[in-house]
Design a protein around this motif. Structure first.
Motif, PDB file in Angstrom:
ATOM      1  N   SER A  70     -30.000 -23.856 -12.096  1.00  0.00           N
ATOM      2  CA  SER A  70     -30.838 -25.050 -11.970  1.00  0.00           C
ATOM      3  C   SER A  70     -30.675 -25.682 -10.591  1.00  0.00           C
ATOM      4  N   GLN A  71     -31.793 -25.908  -9.930  1.00  0.00           N
ATOM      5  CA  GLN A  71     -31.772 -26.566  -8.622  1.00  0.00           C
ATOM      6  C   GLN A  71     -31.437 -28.048  -8.735  1.00  0.00           C
ATOM      7  N   SER A  72     -31.642 -28.627  -9.927  1.00  0.00           N
ATOM      8  CA  SER A  72     -31.408 -30.071 -10.086  1.00  0.00           C
ATOM      9  C   SER A  72     -30.033 -30.394 -10.663  1.00  0.00           C
ATOM     10  N   LEU A  73     -29.180 -29.373 -10.880  1.00  0.00           N
ATOM     11  CA  LEU A  73     -27.844 -29.626 -11.415  1.00  0.00           C
ATOM     12  C   LEU A  73     -27.066 -30.518 -10.462  1.00  0.00           C
ATOM     13  N   ALA A  74     -26.592 -31.652 -10.968  1.00  0.00           N
ATOM     14  CA  ALA A  74     -25.822 -32.586 -10.150  1.00  0.00           C
ATOM     15  C   ALA A  74     -24.327 -32.497 -10.458  1.00  0.00           C
ATOM     16  N   HIS A  75     -23.978 -32.439 -11.737  1.00  0.00           N
ATOM     17  CA  HIS A  75     -22.575 -32.426 -12.158  1.00  0.00           C
ATOM     18  C   HIS A  75     -22.434 -31.622 -13.439  1.00  0.00           C
ATOM     19  N   VAL A  76     -21.265 -31.034 -13.630  1.00  0.00           N
ATOM     20  CA  VAL A  76     -20.967 -30.374 -14.896  1.00  0.00           C
ATOM     21  C   VAL A  76     -19.488 -30.572 -15.188  1.00  0.00           C
ATOM     22  N   LEU A  77     -19.204 -30.923 -16.427  1.00  0.00           N
ATOM     23  CA  LEU A  77     -17.841 -31.224 -16.851  1.00  0.00           C
ATOM     24  C   LEU A  77     -17.521 -30.423 -18.098  1.00  0.00           C
ATOM     25  N   SER A 117     -18.957 -38.065 -29.584  1.00  0.00           N
ATOM     26  CA  SER A 117     -18.187 -38.847 -30.567  1.00  0.00           C
ATOM     27  C   SER A 117     -18.213 -38.167 -31.922  1.00  0.00           C
ATOM     28  N   GLY A 118     -19.355 -37.605 -32.283  1.00  0.00           N
ATOM     29  CA  GLY A 118     -19.509 -36.953 -33.574  1.00  0.00           C
ATOM     30  C   GLY A 118     -18.695 -35.685 -33.729  1.00  0.00           C
ATOM     31  N   ILE A 119     -18.496 -34.949 -32.639  1.00  0.00           N
ATOM     32  CA  ILE A 119     -17.724 -33.705 -32.740  1.00  0.00           C
ATOM     33  C   ILE A 119     -16.241 -33.914 -32.482  1.00  0.00           C
ATOM     34  N   GLN A 120     -15.891 -35.108 -32.028  1.00  0.00           N
ATOM     35  CA  GLN A 120     -14.504 -35.420 -31.700  1.00  0.00           C
ATOM     36  C   GLN A 120     -13.556 -35.184 -32.871  1.00  0.00           C
ATOM     37  N   GLY A 121     -13.981 -35.469 -34.063  1.00  0.00           N
ATOM     38  CA  GLY A 121     -13.102 -35.350 -35.207  1.00  0.00           C
ATOM     39  C   GLY A 121     -13.118 -33.993 -35.896  1.00  0.00           C
ATOM     40  N   LEU A 122     -13.953 -33.074 -35.432  1.00  0.00           N
ATOM     41  CA  LEU A 122     -14.029 -31.761 -36.074  1.00  0.00           C
ATOM     42  C   LEU A 122     -12.819 -30.914 -35.706  1.00  0.00           C
ATOM     43  N   LYS A 123     -12.182 -30.339 -36.723  1.00  0.00           N
ATOM     44  CA  LYS A 123     -10.995 -29.511 -36.467  1.00  0.00           C
ATOM     45  C   LYS A 123     -11.356 -28.239 -35.715  1.00  0.00           C
ATOM     46  N   GLU A 124     -12.602 -27.801 -35.807  1.00  0.00           N
ATOM     47  CA  GLU A 124     -13.035 -26.579 -35.136  1.00  0.00           C
ATOM     48  C   GLU A 124     -13.231 -26.766 -33.632  1.00  0.00           C
ATOM     49  N   VAL A 125     -13.303 -28.000 -33.185  1.00  0.00           N
ATOM     50  CA  VAL A 125     -13.537 -28.307 -31.775  1.00  0.00           C
ATOM     51  C   VAL A 125     -12.222 -28.692 -31.116  1.00  0.00           C
ATOM     52  N   SER A 126     -11.966 -28.077 -29.987  1.00  0.00           N
ATOM     53  CA  SER A 126     -10.780 -28.412 -29.196  1.00  0.00           C
ATOM     54  C   SER A 126     -11.268 -29.106 -27.921  1.00  0.00           C
ATOM     55  N   LEU A 127     -11.211 -30.438 -27.927  1.00  0.00           N
ATOM     56  CA  LEU A 127     -11.659 -31.184 -26.754  1.00  0.00           C
ATOM     57  C   LEU A 127     -10.518 -31.276 -25.739  1.00  0.00           C
ATOM     58  N   GLU A 128     -10.879 -31.404 -24.484  1.00  0.00           N
ATOM     59  CA  GLU A 128      -9.889 -31.515 -23.416  1.00  0.00           C
ATOM     60  C   GLU A 128      -8.969 -32.702 -23.682  1.00  0.00           C
ATOM     61  N   LYS A 129      -7.688 -32.508 -23.399  1.00  0.00           N
ATOM     62  CA  LYS A 129      -6.711 -33.589 -23.601  1.00  0.00           C
ATOM     63  C   LYS A 129      -7.085 -34.787 -22.747  1.00  0.00           C
ATOM     64  N   GLY A 130      -6.946 -35.937 -23.320  1.00  0.00           N
ATOM     65  CA  GLY A 130      -7.225 -37.169 -22.602  1.00  0.00           C
ATOM     66  C   GLY A 130      -8.692 -37.534 -22.531  1.00  0.00           C
ATOM     67  N   LEU A 131      -9.554 -36.720 -23.132  1.00  0.00           N
ATOM     68  CA  LEU A 131     -10.985 -37.009 -23.107  1.00  0.00           C
ATOM     69  C   LEU A 131     -11.277 -38.259 -23.935  1.00  0.00           C
ATOM     70  N   LYS A 132     -11.898 -39.228 -23.314  1.00  0.00           N
ATOM     71  CA  LYS A 132     -12.274 -40.458 -23.997  1.00  0.00           C
ATOM     72  C   LYS A 132     -13.770 -40.669 -23.783  1.00  0.00           C
ATOM     73  N   VAL A 133     -14.489 -40.811 -24.877  1.00  0.00           N
ATOM     74  CA  VAL A 133     -15.937 -40.961 -24.798  1.00  0.00           C
ATOM     75  C   VAL A 133     -16.307 -42.146 -23.912  1.00  0.00           C
ATOM     76  N   GLU A 134     -15.543 -43.220 -24.008  1.00  0.00           N
ATOM     77  CA  GLU A 134     -15.876 -44.412 -23.216  1.00  0.00           C
ATOM     78  C   GLU A 134     -15.726 -44.185 -21.712  1.00  0.00           C
ATOM     79  N   ASN A 135     -15.047 -43.105 -21.304  1.00  0.00           N
ATOM     80  CA  ASN A 135     -14.887 -42.810 -19.877  1.00  0.00           C
ATOM     81  C   ASN A 135     -15.747 -41.634 -19.406  1.00  0.00           C
ATOM     82  N   LEU A 136     -16.582 -41.108 -20.287  1.00  0.00           N
ATOM     83  CA  LEU A 136     -17.339 -39.907 -19.934  1.00  0.00           C
ATOM     84  C   LEU A 136     -18.336 -40.131 -18.800  1.00  0.00           C
ATOM     85  N   LYS A 137     -18.970 -41.280 -18.734  1.00  0.00           N
ATOM     86  CA  LYS A 137     -19.942 -41.504 -17.654  1.00  0.00           C
ATOM     87  C   LYS A 137     -19.277 -41.364 -16.291  1.00  0.00           C
TER      88      LYS A 137
END
Length: 150
Positions: A70-77, A117-137
């Protein structure tokens, strides 16, 4: 006989932000955000996002998305991982995330935040340590465009 048991691949979960340019007054439009589920950024993945705008926002996943093309890709996390066999579980969550066509301030970024936020509590998902939805922006804005990932 031993070939019958195939290990399920681990997929990465990313938030991709795409530059949308400027409005008629020259002000920058907010980036478009999508959740990408893929083996890696160099592989095709599925984009989970809302499309259109008020009052027509709708959730619509899109397969075969190549983030780095994508030519318009600005950021990816990279925000986490999930086994390929469990992807349907997060897709169920994404389908249930409400789309707000009333609040004019609501946009695709809000949908992504609620979806994470919805997938945060799923046992099947391994989110990065320290990931906080309120800091995602801030985290997404600080991320590179992913072209240096390998």
């Amino acid at each position: 006989m031993f070939g019958l048991f195939k290990r399920s691949a681990t997929l990465q979960i990313y938030i991709a932000a795409y530059d949308r340019g400027v409005d008629a007054n020259g002000n920058p439009k907010p980036d478009h955000w999508a959740i990408i589920v893929s083996k890696s950024l160099s592989h095709a993945g599925t984009a989970h996002h809302v499309i259109h705008g008020h009052p027509l926002f709708e959730y619509r996943p899109r397969d075969d998305v190549y983030v780095l093309k994508s030519q318009s890709l600005a950021h990816v996390l990279n925000i986490g991982k999930i086994s390929e066999k469990d992807v349907a579980k997060i897709e169920e969550v994404f389908e249930k995330v409400a789309v707000n066509n009333v609040d004019k301030e609501w946009n695709c970024q809000d949908w992504v935040l609620e979806a994470v936020s919805g997938i945060q509590g799923l046992k099947e998902v391994s989110l990065e340590k320290g990931l906080k939805v309120e800091n995602l922006k801030e985290a997404v804005k600080a991320a590179s465009d992913g072209r240096d990932y390998n």
